[in-house]
Structure formats: structure tokens, C-alpha cells
Design a protein around this motif. Structure first.
Motif, PDB file in Angstrom:
ATOM      1  N   UNK A  26      -4.847  -8.610   1.669  1.00  0.00           N
ATOM      2  CA  UNK A  26      -5.000  -7.286   2.272  1.00  0.00           C
ATOM      3  C   UNK A  26      -6.264  -6.615   1.768  1.00  0.00           C
ATOM      4  N   UNK A  27      -6.483  -6.648   0.468  1.00  0.00           N
ATOM      5  CA  UNK A  27      -7.657  -5.979  -0.087  1.00  0.00           C
ATOM      6  C   UNK A  27      -8.937  -6.738   0.228  1.00  0.00           C
ATOM      7  N   UNK A  28      -8.855  -8.039   0.391  1.00  0.00           N
ATOM      8  CA  UNK A  28     -10.019  -8.799   0.827  1.00  0.00           C
ATOM      9  C   UNK A  28     -10.383  -8.405   2.258  1.00  0.00           C
ATOM     10  N   UNK A  29      -9.368  -8.196   3.099  1.00  0.00           N
ATOM     11  CA  UNK A  29      -9.597  -7.754   4.465  1.00  0.00           C
ATOM     12  C   UNK A  29     -10.192  -6.351   4.492  1.00  0.00           C
ATOM     13  N   UNK A  30      -9.660  -5.451   3.656  1.00  0.00           N
ATOM     14  CA  UNK A  30     -10.218  -4.094   3.576  1.00  0.00           C
ATOM     15  C   UNK A  30     -11.663  -4.119   3.095  1.00  0.00           C
ATOM     16  N   UNK A  31     -11.947  -4.988   2.129  1.00  0.00           N
ATOM     17  CA  UNK A  31     -13.322  -5.122   1.645  1.00  0.00           C
ATOM     18  C   UNK A  31     -14.232  -5.627   2.766  1.00  0.00           C
ATOM     19  N   UNK A  42     -13.798  -5.183   6.000  1.00  0.00           N
ATOM     20  CA  UNK A  42     -13.978  -4.087   6.956  1.00  0.00           C
ATOM     21  C   UNK A  42     -14.984  -3.075   6.430  1.00  0.00           C
ATOM     22  N   UNK A  43     -14.902  -2.778   5.139  1.00  0.00           N
ATOM     23  CA  UNK A  43     -15.852  -1.847   4.531  1.00  0.00           C
ATOM     24  C   UNK A  43     -17.268  -2.408   4.584  1.00  0.00           C
ATOM     25  N   UNK A  44     -17.418  -3.704   4.305  1.00  0.00           N
ATOM     26  CA  UNK A  44     -18.739  -4.322   4.362  1.00  0.00           C
ATOM     27  C   UNK A  44     -19.300  -4.340   5.787  1.00  0.00           C
ATOM     28  N   UNK A  45     -18.431  -4.540   6.777  1.00  0.00           N
ATOM     29  CA  UNK A  45     -18.874  -4.501   8.169  1.00  0.00           C
ATOM     30  C   UNK A  45     -19.405  -3.119   8.522  1.00  0.00           C
ATOM     31  N   UNK A  46     -18.682  -2.085   8.106  1.00  0.00           N
ATOM     32  CA  UNK A  46     -19.123  -0.709   8.371  1.00  0.00           C
ATOM     33  C   UNK A  46     -20.426  -0.410   7.623  1.00  0.00           C
ATOM     34  N   UNK A  47     -20.527  -0.871   6.372  1.00  0.00           N
ATOM     35  CA  UNK A  47     -21.740  -0.635   5.585  1.00  0.00           C
ATOM     36  C   UNK A  47     -22.939  -1.345   6.207  1.00  0.00           C
ATOM     37  N   UNK A  48     -22.736  -2.550   6.709  1.00  0.00           N
ATOM     38  CA  UNK A  48     -23.845  -3.279   7.340  1.00  0.00           C
ATOM     39  C   UNK A  48     -24.294  -2.606   8.632  1.00  0.00           C
ATOM     40  N   UNK A 101      -4.859 -10.948  -9.557  1.00  0.00           N
ATOM     41  CA  UNK A 101      -4.308 -10.058  -8.534  1.00  0.00           C
ATOM     42  C   UNK A 101      -4.791  -8.612  -8.688  1.00  0.00           C
ATOM     43  N   UNK A 102      -4.736  -8.009  -9.886  1.00  0.00           N
ATOM     44  CA  UNK A 102      -5.208  -6.626 -10.012  1.00  0.00           C
ATOM     45  C   UNK A 102      -6.714  -6.474  -9.808  1.00  0.00           C
ATOM     46  N   UNK A 103      -7.436  -7.574  -9.928  1.00  0.00           N
ATOM     47  CA  UNK A 103      -8.884  -7.516  -9.737  1.00  0.00           C
ATOM     48  C   UNK A 103      -9.218  -7.096  -8.308  1.00  0.00           C
ATOM     49  N   UNK A 104      -8.407  -7.520  -7.334  1.00  0.00           N
ATOM     50  CA  UNK A 104      -8.637  -7.138  -5.935  1.00  0.00           C
ATOM     51  C   UNK A 104      -8.578  -5.639  -5.730  1.00  0.00           C
ATOM     52  N   UNK A 105      -7.639  -4.978  -6.401  1.00  0.00           N
ATOM     53  CA  UNK A 105      -7.558  -3.515  -6.308  1.00  0.00           C
ATOM     54  C   UNK A 105      -8.818  -2.867  -6.861  1.00  0.00           C
ATOM     55  N   UNK A 106      -9.234  -3.329  -8.017  1.00  0.00           N
ATOM     56  CA  UNK A 106     -10.420  -2.758  -8.653  1.00  0.00           C
ATOM     57  C   UNK A 106     -11.688  -2.996  -7.847  1.00  0.00           C
ATOM     58  N   UNK A 107     -11.812  -4.189  -7.286  1.00  0.00           N
ATOM     59  CA  UNK A 107     -13.016  -4.505  -6.508  1.00  0.00           C
ATOM     60  C   UNK A 107     -13.085  -3.708  -5.211  1.00  0.00           C
ATOM     61  N   UNK A 108     -11.940  -3.519  -4.576  1.00  0.00           N
ATOM     62  CA  UNK A 108     -11.931  -2.709  -3.359  1.00  0.00           C
ATOM     63  C   UNK A 108     -12.260  -1.264  -3.684  1.00  0.00           C
TER      64      UNK A 108
END
Length: 100
Positions: A3-8, A10-16, A70-77
Motif C-alpha cells: 500500500x505504501x509503495x503504491x502511495x509512494x 502515486x506521489x512520485x507520479x504527481x511530483x514528476x 515493514x515500518x520502513x515503508x511508513x517512514x519512507x512514505x
């Protein structure tokens, strides 16, 4: 993590798309892309060390054997979102008429 990889993503798509429309924002996209590349290298190294620890116990670093990614995904997002929000604020502050 998916889920957080998908959110990341989506965020990268918007940023690009934002950087494509605003050439001054390209440095922000480079910063976020660099962060993504660095994070991928760190996660890959930890995963490789964990795999090596399972298959070759003498070759692994004991500190990395029990790292939970697993918690790394939260922090990275959260980091990606904070960088993007900060970049939006910075771009609007530098050029109020061009960034909107």
C-alpha cells in the motif's frame, strides 16, 4: 508495504508531472528520485544481508538479521510526502506567480 509503495508511486507520479510543468521544480524531482534510489540500495543491502545470514551464518552481520523492513515503508512514505510538501512551499515562496 505494498500500500505504501503504491502511495509512494502515486506521489512520485504527481511530483514528476509537477516538475514537467514547472522547470524550476526539476531539482526537487531529482532530490526525491535520489532518495528513492538510495532507499532502494539500503533495503536491498539489508535484504541481502538477511538472506546471507539465513544461508551462510558466518557471513552475515548479526545486527541486520532481525531488522523488520515493514515500518520502513511508513517512514519512507512520510519522508517522500514531507519532501514534496516542502518543495511545493519552497517553489511558491521563490516564484509566487509561476508555481500556481
Amino acid at each position: 508495504m505494498t500500500l505504501f509503495d503504491t502511495l509512494n508511486g502515486a506521489l512520485m507520479t504527481h511530483a514528476s508531472a509537477w516538475a514537467f510543468d514547472n522547470p524550476a521544480a526539476r531539482r526537487t524531482t531529482l532530490l526525491i528520485t535520489g532518495r528513492s534510489g538510495g532507499v532502494a540500495l539500503v533495503i536491498g543491502a539489508v535484504t541481502l544481508a538477511q538472506w546471507a545470514g539465513d544461508h551462510f551464518p558466518a557471513a552475515a552481520l548479526p545486527a541486520l538479521r532481525h531488522v523488520d523492513l515493514f515500518p520502513v515503508g511508513f517512514g519512507l512514505t512520510g519522508l517522500a510526502a514531507a519532501l514534496f510538501v516542502g518543495a511545493q512551499y519552497w517553489a511558491r515562496r521563490e516564484a509566487p506567480d509561476a508555481a500556481r
